[in-house]
Design a protein around this motif. Sequence first.
Motif, PDB file in Angstrom:
ATOM      1  N   UNK A  38       0.835  -1.203   0.000  1.00  0.00           N
ATOM      2  CA  UNK A  38       0.000   0.000   0.000  1.00  0.00           C
ATOM      3  C   UNK A  38       0.868   1.252   0.000  1.00  0.00           C
ATOM      4  N   UNK A  39       1.833   1.307   0.890  1.00  0.00           N
ATOM      5  CA  UNK A  39       2.744   2.453   0.932  1.00  0.00           C
ATOM      6  C   UNK A  39       3.575   2.538  -0.348  1.00  0.00           C
ATOM      7  N   UNK A  40       3.885   1.378  -0.942  1.00  0.00           N
ATOM      8  CA  UNK A  40       4.617   1.366  -2.211  1.00  0.00           C
ATOM      9  C   UNK A  40       3.791   2.010  -3.323  1.00  0.00           C
ATOM     10  N   UNK A  41       2.480   1.785  -3.314  1.00  0.00           N
ATOM     11  CA  UNK A  41       1.603   2.406  -4.313  1.00  0.00           C
ATOM     12  C   UNK A  41       1.598   3.922  -4.136  1.00  0.00           C
ATOM     13  N   UNK A  42       1.575   4.374  -2.885  1.00  0.00           N
ATOM     14  CA  UNK A  42       1.651   5.814  -2.608  1.00  0.00           C
ATOM     15  C   UNK A  42       2.995   6.344  -3.096  1.00  0.00           C
ATOM     16  N   UNK A  43       4.068   5.642  -2.751  1.00  0.00           N
ATOM     17  CA  UNK A  43       5.415   6.078  -3.136  1.00  0.00           C
ATOM     18  C   UNK A  43       5.536   6.227  -4.652  1.00  0.00           C
ATOM     19  N   UNK A  44       5.028   5.260  -5.392  1.00  0.00           N
ATOM     20  CA  UNK A  44       5.124   5.298  -6.858  1.00  0.00           C
ATOM     21  C   UNK A  44       4.454   6.556  -7.413  1.00  0.00           C
ATOM     22  N   UNK A  45       3.327   6.946  -6.839  1.00  0.00           N
ATOM     23  CA  UNK A  45       2.618   8.145  -7.294  1.00  0.00           C
ATOM     24  C   UNK A  45       3.374   9.422  -6.972  1.00  0.00           C
ATOM     25  N   UNK A  52      -3.585  14.561  -2.180  1.00  0.00           N
ATOM     26  CA  UNK A  52      -4.174  13.440  -1.439  1.00  0.00           C
ATOM     27  C   UNK A  52      -5.185  12.705  -2.323  1.00  0.00           C
ATOM     28  N   UNK A  53      -6.018  13.438  -3.055  1.00  0.00           N
ATOM     29  CA  UNK A  53      -7.038  12.808  -3.901  1.00  0.00           C
ATOM     30  C   UNK A  53      -6.409  11.907  -4.954  1.00  0.00           C
ATOM     31  N   UNK A  58      -5.227   6.319  -6.619  1.00  0.00           N
ATOM     32  CA  UNK A  58      -4.279   5.275  -7.039  1.00  0.00           C
ATOM     33  C   UNK A  58      -4.377   4.047  -6.143  1.00  0.00           C
ATOM     34  N   UNK A  59      -4.512   4.260  -4.847  1.00  0.00           N
ATOM     35  CA  UNK A  59      -4.574   3.130  -3.914  1.00  0.00           C
ATOM     36  C   UNK A  59      -5.904   2.391  -4.043  1.00  0.00           C
ATOM     37  N   UNK A  60      -7.018   3.125  -4.153  1.00  0.00           N
ATOM     38  CA  UNK A  60      -8.320   2.457  -4.269  1.00  0.00           C
ATOM     39  C   UNK A  60      -8.457   1.729  -5.599  1.00  0.00           C
ATOM     40  N   UNK A  61      -7.725   2.178  -6.606  1.00  0.00           N
ATOM     41  CA  UNK A  61      -7.737   1.486  -7.898  1.00  0.00           C
ATOM     42  C   UNK A  61      -7.000   0.158  -7.814  1.00  0.00           C
ATOM     43  N   UNK A  63      -6.254  -1.562  -4.766  1.00  0.00           N
ATOM     44  CA  UNK A  63      -6.687  -2.412  -3.656  1.00  0.00           C
ATOM     45  C   UNK A  63      -8.180  -2.225  -3.405  1.00  0.00           C
ATOM     46  N   UNK A  64      -8.805  -3.231  -2.845  1.00  0.00           N
ATOM     47  CA  UNK A  64     -10.228  -3.146  -2.498  1.00  0.00           C
ATOM     48  C   UNK A  64     -10.368  -2.449  -1.154  1.00  0.00           C
ATOM     49  N   UNK A  65     -10.592  -1.153  -1.216  1.00  0.00           N
ATOM     50  CA  UNK A  65     -10.732  -0.351  -0.007  1.00  0.00           C
ATOM     51  C   UNK A  65     -11.601   0.856  -0.351  1.00  0.00           C
ATOM     52  N   UNK A  66     -12.382   1.297   0.617  1.00  0.00           N
ATOM     53  CA  UNK A  66     -13.232   2.466   0.378  1.00  0.00           C
ATOM     54  C   UNK A  66     -12.385   3.737   0.414  1.00  0.00           C
ATOM     55  N   UNK A  67     -12.898   4.779  -0.238  1.00  0.00           N
ATOM     56  CA  UNK A  67     -12.200   6.071  -0.226  1.00  0.00           C
ATOM     57  C   UNK A  67     -11.988   6.563   1.201  1.00  0.00           C
ATOM     58  N   UNK A  68     -13.003   6.407   2.035  1.00  0.00           N
ATOM     59  CA  UNK A  68     -12.941   6.914   3.410  1.00  0.00           C
ATOM     60  C   UNK A  68     -11.821   6.240   4.197  1.00  0.00           C
ATOM     61  N   UNK A  69     -11.765   4.920   4.155  1.00  0.00           N
ATOM     62  CA  UNK A  69     -10.720   4.185   4.868  1.00  0.00           C
ATOM     63  C   UNK A  69      -9.360   4.495   4.262  1.00  0.00           C
ATOM     64  N   UNK A  70      -9.312   4.512   2.940  1.00  0.00           N
ATOM     65  CA  UNK A  70      -8.064   4.748   2.236  1.00  0.00           C
ATOM     66  C   UNK A  70      -7.487   6.121   2.569  1.00  0.00           C
ATOM     67  N   UNK A  71      -8.329   7.138   2.612  1.00  0.00           N
ATOM     68  CA  UNK A  71      -7.855   8.501   2.877  1.00  0.00           C
ATOM     69  C   UNK A  71      -7.121   8.563   4.218  1.00  0.00           C
ATOM     70  N   UNK A  72      -7.679   7.938   5.236  1.00  0.00           N
ATOM     71  CA  UNK A  72      -7.012   7.921   6.543  1.00  0.00           C
ATOM     72  C   UNK A  72      -5.668   7.216   6.487  1.00  0.00           C
ATOM     73  N   UNK A  73      -5.631   6.087   5.757  1.00  0.00           N
ATOM     74  CA  UNK A  73      -4.378   5.338   5.627  1.00  0.00           C
ATOM     75  C   UNK A  73      -3.339   6.136   4.841  1.00  0.00           C
TER      76      UNK A  73
END
Length: 92
Positions: A38-45, A52-53, A58-61, A63-73
């Motif tokens: 997950x952090x690797x996906x953030x790093x690549x971007x 943040x958006x 990129x992460x929600x695309x 991994x299976x995670x909601x925007x709300x949960x993903x935003x906090x992570x």
Amino acid sequence: MAADTLFVAKTEVMDCDIGGDRALLHLENNTYFTVNPTAAAVWKCLEEPATIDILVGAVTEKFEVTDEVCRGDVEAVLAEMIKADIVKEVTA
């Protein structure tokens, strides 16, 4: 974190893939990090300035995670990366 704030990886940090995780090496202070997929996906971007958006998208695309949960992570990952001096805020 403000929605319009841009973040980018510092150029002093090198990275490579190690089995789906990423290894990061800060060349100025010789600090080594490994990050999960997950952090690797953030790093690549963060190769280019991103909001943040963009990072959440990129992460929600990937991994299976909601925007709300993903935003906090994503905010937590960014805060850790900023604290570790491998990511910085930039102006548009």
